[in-house]
Write an enzyme that holds these catalytic residues in place. Structure first.
Site, PDB file in Angstrom:
ATOM      1  N   ASP A  47       0.794  -1.228   0.000  1.00  0.00           N
ATOM      2  CA  ASP A  47       0.000   0.000   0.000  1.00  0.00           C
ATOM      3  C   ASP A  47       0.833   1.288   0.000  1.00  0.00           C
ATOM      4  O   ASP A  47       1.775   1.428   0.787  1.00  0.00           O
ATOM      5  CB  ASP A  47      -0.877   0.045   1.247  1.00  0.00           C
ATOM      6  CG  ASP A  47      -1.780  -1.151   1.385  1.00  0.00           C
ATOM      7  OD1 ASP A  47      -1.643  -2.107   0.613  1.00  0.00           O
ATOM      8  OD2 ASP A  47      -2.628  -1.133   2.292  1.00  0.00           O
ATOM      9  N   TYR A 106       1.583  -0.637   9.849  1.00  0.00           N
ATOM     10  CA  TYR A 106       0.646  -0.846   8.751  1.00  0.00           C
ATOM     11  C   TYR A 106       0.228   0.483   8.119  1.00  0.00           C
ATOM     12  O   TYR A 106       0.770   1.529   8.412  1.00  0.00           O
ATOM     13  CB  TYR A 106      -0.564  -1.648   9.239  1.00  0.00           C
ATOM     14  CG  TYR A 106      -0.345  -3.149   9.263  1.00  0.00           C
ATOM     15  CD1 TYR A 106       0.940  -3.693   9.337  1.00  0.00           C
ATOM     16  CD2 TYR A 106      -1.412  -4.035   9.238  1.00  0.00           C
ATOM     17  CE1 TYR A 106       1.143  -5.069   9.360  1.00  0.00           C
ATOM     18  CE2 TYR A 106      -1.221  -5.418   9.272  1.00  0.00           C
ATOM     19  CZ  TYR A 106       0.063  -5.926   9.338  1.00  0.00           C
ATOM     20  OH  TYR A 106       0.240  -7.287   9.360  1.00  0.00           O
ATOM     21  N   ARG A 166      -8.316  -0.708  10.705  1.00  0.00           N
ATOM     22  CA  ARG A 166      -7.038  -0.216  10.184  1.00  0.00           C
ATOM     23  C   ARG A 166      -7.195   0.806   9.051  1.00  0.00           C
ATOM     24  O   ARG A 166      -8.285   1.103   8.599  1.00  0.00           O
ATOM     25  CB  ARG A 166      -6.199  -1.386   9.667  1.00  0.00           C
ATOM     26  CG  ARG A 166      -6.867  -2.269   8.623  1.00  0.00           C
ATOM     27  CD  ARG A 166      -5.925  -3.400   8.219  1.00  0.00           C
ATOM     28  NE  ARG A 166      -6.527  -4.364   7.306  1.00  0.00           N
ATOM     29  CZ  ARG A 166      -7.130  -5.490   7.672  1.00  0.00           C
ATOM     30  NH1 ARG A 166      -7.223  -5.782   8.956  1.00  0.00           N
ATOM     31  NH2 ARG A 166      -7.651  -6.303   6.779  1.00  0.00           N
ATOM     32  N   ASP A 167      -6.033   1.329   8.641  1.00  0.00           N
ATOM     33  CA  ASP A 167      -5.862   2.186   7.461  1.00  0.00           C
ATOM     34  C   ASP A 167      -6.506   3.558   7.623  1.00  0.00           C
ATOM     35  O   ASP A 167      -7.332   3.982   6.804  1.00  0.00           O
ATOM     36  CB  ASP A 167      -6.413   1.513   6.201  1.00  0.00           C
ATOM     37  CG  ASP A 167      -5.908   0.103   5.983  1.00  0.00           C
ATOM     38  OD1 ASP A 167      -4.857  -0.237   6.546  1.00  0.00           O
ATOM     39  OD2 ASP A 167      -6.564  -0.662   5.251  1.00  0.00           O
TER      40      ASP A 167
END
Length: 488
Positions: A47, A106, A166-167
């Site tokens: 990503d 992450y 997440r993200d």
């Protein structure tokens, strides 16, 4: 190579410098390696993160596991650019070196606050029994490139979320900070996007609610959500996993989708009057795209060209994946358009004109080219790219301007990949009208902009021929140009 859990999560300082140098040389010498896109110096790239404009430079970070083509202990690598085309590698920026990211730094985003860049991302922590605990964490990047992490998480795993939380995408509206986060609900294991708000970027962060999109079922997880304004139009870009194909037709293992609306209500986290859900890219391999609004309001997008849970031929060479070129986003006639940034033209080198009733285009085109052609109405045939002289192997762009069809076909490349998800992708064109194609090849990546970016088709392809041609399978009424492209 079969990777054990212990090998994938071995601390970076337990790998030798010689091991890394050998991996870097192996990746750099690959016949499939890209030369004007962001790609891993070694190991795996996935990503894009932290896409932003800071300290007079464009910044993009990418997820990295530098020791092989597998998802292991992730870090962030930093790239900077003056023009969104020529990128300089600034090396490791975010290492997995705290308790809250013990098993990987992450994905996340970045936003300029004062004279620093604030990074907000997901820290992946595993307990002794391998239970995942996600944390949304923060860090400051100063003008010297030094990173200072916050001592405590910004947002801990809420009761309504499973371990899949997440993200975060961070942005600012009316002097308030917002974060859009992908989540899997604990109650029914279904995916959604949620909105948080804070008066200060370091918190405290308050839960606003799930984002109301008008779609009841977004599958079992939503990854990499983005909310950007495209010429005033609120635009959600996200990756639902397990989405039923009744909602939108897609062939890839997981889609990257776009949903636009008339306005966005931040109080109720609602996309007002949503339009039809659509694929962001009509090709094979785009995922985890990240978009942001630059200081002048322009929306830019960059994507991971690779897909979760798939393998690629370069895995055997211990490297995998790349990032797309940067695209500028605009609205035209109620539709999202994606176009190359103007500086892409700075890569153009030697050129040749394509004009008239054309068959052969270039006998020695190679795989580092740009082709810009307009195919006239009532034409049917195939444009071969990175093909052999006999036009029996290579990448095919099949067109039918009479009936309005365009097909990207990689079935006859030397190493077809992800064939279980099909070797062709098809889009509709205006019937009996000319079609304008702007095509980029970079050794194992093809990007096709159709009709000035009304549609985009991106994919990996793997051909070994060193002396490749660009040609039509029969004389075709066409005009345009072909350029050899320089390395980044």
């Amino acid at each position: 190579m079969e990777w054990t859990r212990e090998e994938r999560y071995r601390p970076y300082d337990q790998h030798s410098a010689l091991e890394l140098l050998k991996l870097q040389a192996q990746a750099n010498n690959s016949e499939y390696q890209l030369r004007y896109h962001i790609r891993p110096t070694s190991g795996l790239l996935n990503d894009p993160n932290g896409f932003s404009y800071f300290n007079g430079e464009w910044n993009v970070f990418y997820q990295s596991f530098p020791f092989g083509a597998t998802h292991g202990l992730k870090s962030w690598m930093r790239m900077v650019s003056k023009d969104l085309v020529h990128w300089e590698n600034r090396g490791l920026a975010v290492a997995p070196d705290t308790k809250f990211e013990s098993h990987g730094a992450y994905s996340g985003s970045a936003h300029v606050v004062g004279d620093q860049l604030f990074l907000m991302y997901t820290g992946n922590h595993r307990t002794a029994d391998w239970t995942r605990i996600p944390y949304q964490v923060g860090a400051w990047l100063d003008q010297n490139g030094e990173v200072k992490k916050l001592k405590q998480p910004l947002i801990e795993q809420p009761a309504f979320a499973s371990e899949h939380f997440r993200d975060p995408q961070l942005f600012e509206v009316n002097e308030k900070y917002y974060a859009v986060i992908g989540v899997q609900r604990q109650s029914d294991e279904r995916g959604e996007m949620v909105l948080y708000q804070a008066d200060q970027v370091t918190g405290p962060w308050q839960f606003v609610g799930p984002i109301n999109t008008g779609i009841d079922d977004l599958g079992y997880m939503v990854e990499c959500p983005n909310l950007v304004m495209v010429d005033g139009v609120p635009t959600l870009i996200f990756c639902p996993q397990g989405l039923v194909k009744d909602e939108v037709a897609y062939q890839n293992i997981y889609p990257n989708l776009v949903l636009q609306g008339e306005s966005f209500d931040f109080t109720s986290a609602t996309l007002q009057k949503p339009c039809k859900l659509q694929n962001l890219d009509a090709g094979f391999d785009v995922y985890a795209s990240q978009a942001f609004n630059a200081p002048d309001g322009t929306a830019y997008l960059i994507s991971w060209v690779g897909l979760p849970d798939l393998t690629y031929p370069t895995d055997r060479e211990n490297w995998a994946n790349c990032l797309s070129q940067v695209k500028v986003l605009h609205q035209k006639n109620g539709q999202l358009y994606q176009s190359p940034v103007p500086a892409m033209k700075s890569l153009r080198g030697k050129s040749q004109i394509i004009d008239g009733q054309v068959a052969a285009v270039s006998d020695h085109a190679g795989q580092q080219i740009e082709v810009e052609v307009t195919i006239e109405p009532n034409q049917q045939g195939t444009l071969w790219l990175a093909a052999d002289q006999a036009l029996k192997r290579g990448l095919q762009v099949k067109f039918d301007t009479q009936n309005g069809k365009l097909i990207l076909d990689r079935s006859l490349t030397d190493e077809p990949t992800a064939v279980e998800y099909g070797s062709t992708r098809e889009i509709n064109l205006p019937v009996n009208e000319a079609v304008k194609l702007r095509i980029f090849l970079d050794h194992s990546l093809v990007e096709i902009f159709v009709n000035d970016g009304a549609q985009v088709m991106t994919g990996r392809y793997f051909t070994r021929q060193s002396d490749q041609v660009v040609a039509f399978d029969q004389p075709t009424q066409v005009h345009g140009s072909l350029w050899q492209l320089n390395k980044m």
